[in-house]
Design a protein around this motif. Structure first.
Motif, PDB file in Angstrom:
ATOM      1  N   GLU A  61      56.655 -18.644  -0.990  1.00  0.00           N
ATOM      2  CA  GLU A  61      57.555 -17.896  -1.867  1.00  0.00           C
ATOM      3  C   GLU A  61      57.309 -18.197  -3.337  1.00  0.00           C
ATOM      4  OE1 GLU A  61      61.739 -18.088  -0.468  1.00  0.00           O
ATOM      5  OE2 GLU A  61      60.915 -19.010   1.344  1.00  0.00           O
ATOM      6  N   VAL A  62      57.170 -19.468  -3.669  1.00  0.00           N
ATOM      7  CA  VAL A  62      56.990 -19.826  -5.082  1.00  0.00           C
ATOM      8  C   VAL A  62      55.590 -19.477  -5.573  1.00  0.00           C
ATOM      9  CG1 VAL A  62      58.805 -21.579  -5.089  1.00  0.00           C
ATOM     10  CG2 VAL A  62      56.470 -22.249  -4.487  1.00  0.00           C
ATOM     11  N   VAL A  63      54.609 -19.523  -4.672  1.00  0.00           N
ATOM     12  CA  VAL A  63      53.255 -19.099  -5.049  1.00  0.00           C
ATOM     13  C   VAL A  63      53.222 -17.595  -5.292  1.00  0.00           C
ATOM     14  CG1 VAL A  63      50.913 -18.794  -4.166  1.00  0.00           C
ATOM     15  CG2 VAL A  63      52.020 -21.024  -4.007  1.00  0.00           C
ATOM     16  N   PRO A 110      61.044 -21.137  -8.611  1.00  0.00           N
ATOM     17  CA  PRO A 110      59.589 -21.128  -8.801  1.00  0.00           C
ATOM     18  C   PRO A 110      59.125 -21.776 -10.094  1.00  0.00           C
ATOM     19  CG  PRO A 110      60.458 -19.018  -9.479  1.00  0.00           C
ATOM     20  CD  PRO A 110      61.652 -19.840  -9.003  1.00  0.00           C
ATOM     21  N   THR A 111      60.064 -22.321 -10.892  1.00  0.00           N
ATOM     22  CA  THR A 111      59.703 -22.821 -12.222  1.00  0.00           C
ATOM     23  C   THR A 111      58.631 -23.903 -12.160  1.00  0.00           C
ATOM     24  OG1 THR A 111      61.949 -22.342 -12.994  1.00  0.00           O
ATOM     25  CG2 THR A 111      60.608 -23.794 -14.362  1.00  0.00           C
ATOM     26  N   ALA A 112      58.767 -24.838 -11.218  1.00  0.00           N
ATOM     27  CA  ALA A 112      57.781 -25.916 -11.137  1.00  0.00           C
ATOM     28  C   ALA A 112      56.392 -25.367 -10.834  1.00  0.00           C
ATOM     29  CB  ALA A 112      58.203 -26.919 -10.065  1.00  0.00           C
ATOM     30  N   THR A 113      56.306 -24.353  -9.988  1.00  0.00           N
ATOM     31  CA  THR A 113      55.013 -23.756  -9.668  1.00  0.00           C
ATOM     32  C   THR A 113      54.456 -23.002 -10.863  1.00  0.00           C
ATOM     33  OG1 THR A 113      55.843 -23.476  -7.413  1.00  0.00           O
ATOM     34  CG2 THR A 113      53.787 -22.373  -7.964  1.00  0.00           C
ATOM     35  N   THR A 162      54.350 -16.679  -8.630  1.00  0.00           N
ATOM     36  CA  THR A 162      53.536 -17.175  -9.748  1.00  0.00           C
ATOM     37  C   THR A 162      52.264 -16.380  -9.970  1.00  0.00           C
ATOM     38  OG1 THR A 162      54.397 -19.412  -9.389  1.00  0.00           O
ATOM     39  CG2 THR A 162      52.334 -19.226 -10.607  1.00  0.00           C
ATOM     40  N   VAL A 163      51.598 -15.976  -8.901  1.00  0.00           N
ATOM     41  CA  VAL A 163      50.307 -15.299  -9.025  1.00  0.00           C
ATOM     42  C   VAL A 163      50.389 -14.045  -9.908  1.00  0.00           C
ATOM     43  CG1 VAL A 163      48.553 -14.013  -7.732  1.00  0.00           C
ATOM     44  CG2 VAL A 163      49.288 -16.272  -6.942  1.00  0.00           C
ATOM     45  N   ALA A 166      64.631 -13.549  -9.420  1.00  0.00           N
ATOM     46  CA  ALA A 166      65.289 -13.451 -10.723  1.00  0.00           C
ATOM     47  C   ALA A 166      64.617 -14.341 -11.755  1.00  0.00           C
ATOM     48  CB  ALA A 166      66.756 -13.805 -10.594  1.00  0.00           C
ATOM     49  N   ILE A 167      64.252 -15.544 -11.347  1.00  0.00           N
ATOM     50  CA  ILE A 167      63.617 -16.466 -12.290  1.00  0.00           C
ATOM     51  C   ILE A 167      62.230 -15.975 -12.670  1.00  0.00           C
ATOM     52  CG2 ILE A 167      62.727 -18.828 -12.572  1.00  0.00           C
ATOM     53  CD1 ILE A 167      65.082 -19.730 -10.754  1.00  0.00           C
ATOM     54  N   ALA A 168      61.447 -15.524 -11.676  1.00  0.00           N
ATOM     55  CA  ALA A 168      60.116 -14.996 -11.973  1.00  0.00           C
ATOM     56  C   ALA A 168      60.195 -13.772 -12.890  1.00  0.00           C
ATOM     57  CB  ALA A 168      59.390 -14.646 -10.682  1.00  0.00           C
TER      58      ALA A 168
END
Length: 361
Positions: free
Chosen positions: A20-22, A296-299, A25-26, A352-354
């Motif tokens: 999910e976090v990847v 996802p912020t850390a990723t 980010t991509v 939402a964060i992304a």
């Protein structure tokens, strides 16, 4: 117009919230590459606990080969508490990759982001901007898979500190401090050890002092690990770069992450002389997997570290500019305090964060 330089990125999404976090980010990396003198070719590869459960392989040879051949590795999270090896230990291909690719420097930044509530009330906490450099191939972790249980009455694991391993991680820490100093930081490296008790730690400190002489522009300090744990609460804003043994770094980097909002805000890079792997500090979080709640912020910040590392290796300054843009977009997304991840008491999840970061690129 010259064709962009194409970087091969091996993507290892892994388990739980890793995919999910990847996935969040991509697209940000793809957006940064539009019209730039660089481009990315992403390839996804299996590994992790669920893959082990299905196939009996935690890190397939083909995945290891792809990671070895790539320009960089973007890693999600791996492991699942209920899935373990026969000896009771968890599935952790990330540890295998550190050894196989000689990713000896575990780089764990902790920086206070604007708009994120911090656990320390002291206003100086807003100045927290430190990096824990964790030696990642030896130390106590050298005993992984090699410890012994004697007659069901005693268990032993051995710490290994070598001159070669210590020299290269100390040099890495000093070079990192030099780069940070050029960007306005203190230019200080603190060796964290337990040299007053263990010969291995006294040796680690001895090698540190020898290597420090090669970097006269950087201040070299010492601190025992227990005092460092205390000082990370009392005065974390005084630290710049800390270099330490594997297990100590594992613990202290999590503590540092807690000072700036938790593991969802904590990026990392596992870096060697030839390879770099970039991943969030958090685990696979099975309890929230598939619910869209993962931060996802850390990723995203790990991806910024990847861009900066690729810039240093390739000499393409536009990559460093893209890393800075991505970091500033994260800062802008959180700066007004309205964007709040679930783990910080908010209702904003992965999408939402992304989206907020994307809007600020």
């Amino acid at each position: 117009m010259n064709a962009p330089h194409v970087f091969e990125i091996a993507v290892l999404p892994g388990d739980g919230i890793g995919p999910e976090v990847v996935a969040a980010t991509v697209p940000l990396l793809e957006k940064l590459a539009r019209g730039a003198p660089f481009a990315f070719r992403f390839s996804t590869h299996p590994a992790g606990a669920l893959h082990y459960q299905a196939t009996g392989e935690a890190l397939p040879p083909a995945t290891l080969a792809a990671a070895r051949a790539a320009d960089a590795i973007l890693f999600g999270a791996m492991g699942w508490p209920a899935i373990r090896y026969a000896d009771g230990t968890e599935i952790a291909p990330q540890l295998d990759l550190r050894v196989e690719l000689e990713l000896y420097a575990g780089v764990r930044p902790a920086r206070a982001l604007p708009g994120i509530a911090l656990p320390l009330a002291d206003p100086r906490a807003r100045d927290i901007d430190l990096v824990v450099v964790r030696e990642s191939t030896e130390g106590l972790f050298a005993s992984r898979g090699r410890g012994e249980i004697i007659d069901d009455r005693e268990a032993r694991d051995t710490m290994v500190i070598t001159r070669a391993g210590s020299e290269r991680v100390h040099d890495f820490a000093f070079r990192l401090a030099q780069r940070r100093k050029r960007r306005g930081r203190a230019g200080r490296v603190t060796c964290v050890d337990k040299a007053n008790v263990f010969r291995s730690m006294a040796f680690f400190r001895k090698v540190f002092d020898e290597r420090a002489a090669r970097f006269p522009d950087i201040e070299a300090r010492h601190n025992y690990v227990d005092a460092t744990a205390l000082d990370l609460i009392r005065k974390p804003w005084e630290f710049d770069v800390l270099v330490t043994e594997n297990m100590f770094g594992d613990i202290l980097s999590d503590q540092a992450a807690g000072l700036v909002g938790g593991m969802g805000m904590a990026p990392s890079g596992d870096i060697g002389d030839a390879h770099g792997l970039f991943q969030p500090c958090h685990g696979s979080a099975p309890d929230i997997a598939g619910q869209g709640k993962a931060n996802p912020t850390a990723t995203i910040l790990s991806a910024a570290m990847m861009l900066d590392w690729l810039s240093e290796r390739s000499g393409i300054d536009a990559l460093a500019d893209a890393a800075h843009r991505l970091e500033r977009a994260v800062d802008a997304a959180f700066s007004d305090g309205r964007l709040r991840p679930f783990e910080l008491g908010g209702r904003d999840g992965t999408a939402a964060i992304a989206a907020a970061v994307d809007a600020n690129l």
